[in-house]
Design a protein around this motif. Structure first.
Motif, mmCIF file in Angstrom:
data_model
loop_
_atom_site.group_PDB
_atom_site.id
_atom_site.type_symbol
_atom_site.label_atom_id
_atom_site.label_comp_id
_atom_site.label_asym_id
_atom_site.label_seq_id
_atom_site.Cartn_x
_atom_site.Cartn_y
_atom_site.Cartn_z
ATOM 1 N N PRO A 165 13.871 -28.218 10.091
ATOM 2 C CA PRO A 165 13.042 -28.897 11.091
ATOM 3 C C PRO A 165 13.758 -30.055 11.799
ATOM 4 O O PRO A 165 13.534 -30.302 12.981
ATOM 5 C CB PRO A 165 11.857 -29.409 10.282
ATOM 6 N N SER A 166 14.630 -30.754 11.048
ATOM 7 C CA SER A 166 15.273 -31.938 11.625
ATOM 8 C C SER A 166 16.197 -31.588 12.795
ATOM 9 O O SER A 166 16.470 -32.420 13.644
ATOM 10 C CB SER A 166 16.076 -32.658 10.540
ATOM 11 N N ARG A 167 16.668 -30.360 12.854
ATOM 12 C CA ARG A 167 17.597 -29.994 13.929
ATOM 13 C C ARG A 167 16.885 -29.794 15.262
ATOM 14 O O ARG A 167 17.526 -29.600 16.292
ATOM 15 C CB ARG A 167 18.334 -28.708 13.564
ATOM 16 N N GLY A 224 4.924 -33.497 2.390
ATOM 17 C CA GLY A 224 5.919 -32.451 2.554
ATOM 18 C C GLY A 224 7.238 -32.847 1.920
ATOM 19 O O GLY A 224 7.268 -33.694 1.021
ATOM 20 N N GLY A 225 8.323 -32.249 2.401
ATOM 21 C CA GLY A 225 9.640 -32.517 1.841
ATOM 22 C C GLY A 225 10.230 -31.269 1.208
ATOM 23 O O GLY A 225 11.036 -31.349 0.287
ATOM 24 N N TYR A 226 9.811 -30.117 1.755
ATOM 25 C CA TYR A 226 10.309 -28.821 1.290
ATOM 26 C C TYR A 226 10.203 -28.667 -0.222
ATOM 27 O O TYR A 226 11.091 -28.133 -0.882
ATOM 28 C CB TYR A 226 11.749 -28.595 1.765
ATOM 29 N N TRP A 227 9.129 -29.174 -0.811
ATOM 30 C CA TRP A 227 8.835 -29.064 -2.238
ATOM 31 C C TRP A 227 9.952 -29.686 -3.093
ATOM 32 O O TRP A 227 10.068 -29.417 -4.274
ATOM 33 C CB TRP A 227 8.641 -27.598 -2.673
ATOM 34 N N HIS A 264 1.273 -31.828 5.121
ATOM 35 C CA HIS A 264 2.337 -31.764 6.120
ATOM 36 C C HIS A 264 3.478 -30.893 5.622
ATOM 37 O O HIS A 264 3.972 -31.085 4.497
ATOM 38 C CB HIS A 264 2.864 -33.172 6.412
ATOM 39 N N SER A 265 3.876 -29.924 6.418
ATOM 40 C CA SER A 265 5.053 -29.107 6.131
ATOM 41 C C SER A 265 4.870 -28.351 4.807
ATOM 42 O O SER A 265 3.949 -27.555 4.689
ATOM 43 C CB SER A 265 6.284 -30.021 6.149
ATOM 44 N N ALA A 266 5.692 -28.649 3.787
ATOM 45 C CA ALA A 266 5.481 -28.000 2.493
ATOM 46 C C ALA A 266 4.095 -28.357 1.936
ATOM 47 O O ALA A 266 3.477 -27.563 1.225
ATOM 48 C CB ALA A 266 6.568 -28.435 1.516
ATOM 49 N N GLY A 267 3.606 -29.539 2.286
ATOM 50 C CA GLY A 267 2.273 -29.957 1.850
ATOM 51 C C GLY A 267 1.176 -29.143 2.528
ATOM 52 O O GLY A 267 0.108 -28.912 1.949
ATOM 53 N N THR A 307 17.608 -19.059 2.572
ATOM 54 C CA THR A 307 18.136 -20.317 3.097
ATOM 55 C C THR A 307 18.410 -21.320 1.970
ATOM 56 O O THR A 307 18.026 -21.098 0.819
ATOM 57 C CB THR A 307 17.123 -20.991 4.059
ATOM 58 N N TYR A 308 19.016 -22.461 2.357
ATOM 59 C CA TYR A 308 19.315 -23.548 1.418
ATOM 60 C C TYR A 308 18.039 -24.075 0.754
ATOM 61 O O TYR A 308 18.099 -24.682 -0.311
ATOM 62 C CB TYR A 308 20.004 -24.703 2.169
ATOM 63 N N VAL A 309 16.900 -23.874 1.384
ATOM 64 C CA VAL A 309 15.639 -24.397 0.829
ATOM 65 C C VAL A 309 15.391 -23.828 -0.561
ATOM 66 O O VAL A 309 14.854 -24.493 -1.443
ATOM 67 C CB VAL A 309 14.446 -24.051 1.761
HETATM 68 N N1 LIG Z 1 16.213 -30.306 5.288
HETATM 69 C C1 LIG Z 1 15.002 -30.368 6.035
HETATM 70 C C2 LIG Z 1 14.140 -31.477 5.548
HETATM 71 C C3 LIG Z 1 12.704 -31.166 5.740
HETATM 72 O O1 LIG Z 1 12.373 -30.076 6.111
HETATM 73 C C4 LIG Z 1 11.667 -32.174 5.470
HETATM 74 C C5 LIG Z 1 12.050 -33.471 5.193
HETATM 75 C C6 LIG Z 1 11.071 -34.441 4.957
HETATM 76 C C7 LIG Z 1 9.729 -34.102 5.051
HETATM 77 C C8 LIG Z 1 9.352 -32.813 5.337
HETATM 78 C C9 LIG Z 1 10.317 -31.827 5.539
HETATM 79 N N2 LIG Z 1 9.965 -30.531 5.800
HETATM 80 C C10 LIG Z 1 9.034 -29.775 5.110
HETATM 81 O O2 LIG Z 1 8.494 -30.032 4.048
HETATM 82 C C11 LIG Z 1 15.310 -30.502 7.523
HETATM 83 O O3 LIG Z 1 16.359 -30.082 7.957
HETATM 84 O O4 LIG Z 1 14.506 -31.018 8.271
#
Ligand SMILES: N[C@@H](CC(=O)c1ccccc1NC=O)C(=O)O
Length: 293
Positions: A18-20, A85-88, A152-155, A194-196
């Motif tokens: 997502p950060s990209r 979130g934080g990709y678990w 959010h995201s993984a959450g 993926t790296y995840v």
């Molecule tokens: N390595 C991931 C990090 C990420 O996806 C992320 C980082 C902090 C909070 C939420 C995230 N995404 C999903 O849970 C990235 O490239 O964005």
């Protein structure tokens, strides 16, 4: 954009990074800023509010939650439960209270859930933890007037798994009146490549049984009164945007009441960070949802 099955590994990793896709900062900076902003926002919220911190909902070290009480908590109140979130594998409840100031002032309590992230936590265990935390909340606190789940995201993935819970084994059915799923992942299979998955170490079977899109339950009358909001950012990747579209459609087909919210001018990170602002469109949508039900 083609199907994920046809992407080479480099493209798949890009789609699931997502950060990209942020237009505000480079990859490393946007993640660091996300951690800084959500942590500082949480500390500010804790300094200002009446809280109960590190409440255990189970015996495990990571099975704790933080409660932020609204200004007037003498009566019953709606509860906004936030799953980070934080990709678990990164972040925690200690960076999950930043939305509290905007919600507490409107009489809504906020609960920030903790769960064991990978590599300690496995996918099945995380899903079970968030389900158990909700059962704990409703058994423990009788002043709750409706639960509004937000992830959010993984959450958002974990919140979506909560929606498909068979509550019979938990001895209680939480009154979930709304769910706000923000920039989530609802099909875990693409992540296997993926790296995840380095820290998660999921097999195909684990990924499938924990994919919300594969366990959408038919909306029962109680679920029909639960409004689901699937929100995605303009600057989320095409794969993240596709996942939100397909999951919201799958829920709708099963009879759920769903809205897909495509938020302009935000990316994967500020789409949720801005919940600290009372005037942000998503904050307003959440407050309206709570006021309606
Ligand atoms: N390595 C991931 C990090 C990420 O996806 C992320 C980082 C902090 C909070 C939420 C995230 N995404 C999903 O849970 C990235 O490239 O964005």
């Amino acid at each position: 954009m083609g199907r994920w099955q046809d992407m080479d590994l480099e493209e798949l990793e890009e789609q699931y990074s997502p950060s990209r896709w942020s237009r505000r900062m480079d990859s490393e900076s946007v993640i660091q800023a996300h951690i800084d902003v959500t942590t500082a926002g949480t500390q500010k919220a804790q300094a200002a509010a009446h809280t109960l911190l590190h409440v255990p909902y189970g015996d495990g070290e990571g099975e704790k939650l933080d409660i932020y009480f609204p200004v007037d908590s003498s009566e019953t109140f709606p509860v906004f439960v936030y799953i980070h979130g934080g990709y678990w594998q990164c972040l925690s409840k200690d960076a999950s209270g930043f939305s509290a100031p905007a919600l507490l002032s409107q009489g809504v309590a906020v609960v920030a859930l903790g769960y064991d992230i990978a590599p300690k936590g496995h996918m099945d265990a995380m899903v079970l933890q968030v389900r158990r935390s909700l059962a704990f909340l409703v058994k423990q606190y009788h002043r709750i007037r409706g639960i509004y789940l937000c992830g959010h995201s993984a959450g958002a993935h974990l919140a979506a798994m909560v929606l498909s819970t068979d509550w019979t084994e938990f001895g209680v059915v939480p009154d979930i009146r709304g769910a706000v799923l923000v920039s989530g992942v609802y099909d875990l299979e693409p992540l296997l490549h993926t790296y995840v998955n380095d820290a998660l170490n999921m097999s195909l079977e684990v990924a499938q049984r924990n994919s919300p899109i594969l366990c959408v339950t038919q909306a029962v009358p109680v679920a029909a009164s639960c409004e689901v909001l699937v929100a995605v950012a303009q600057h989320d990747s095409p794969e993240f945007r596709r996942q939100s579209q397909e999951y919201s459609q799958a829920l709708r087909s099963a009879g759920w009441s769903v809205s897909l919210l495509d938020l302009a001018s935000v990316d994967h990170f500020d789409i949720i960070e801005k919940l600290s602002e009372e005037t942000y469109v998503l904050t307003q949508v959440i407050l309206n949802m709570i006021a309606r039900s």
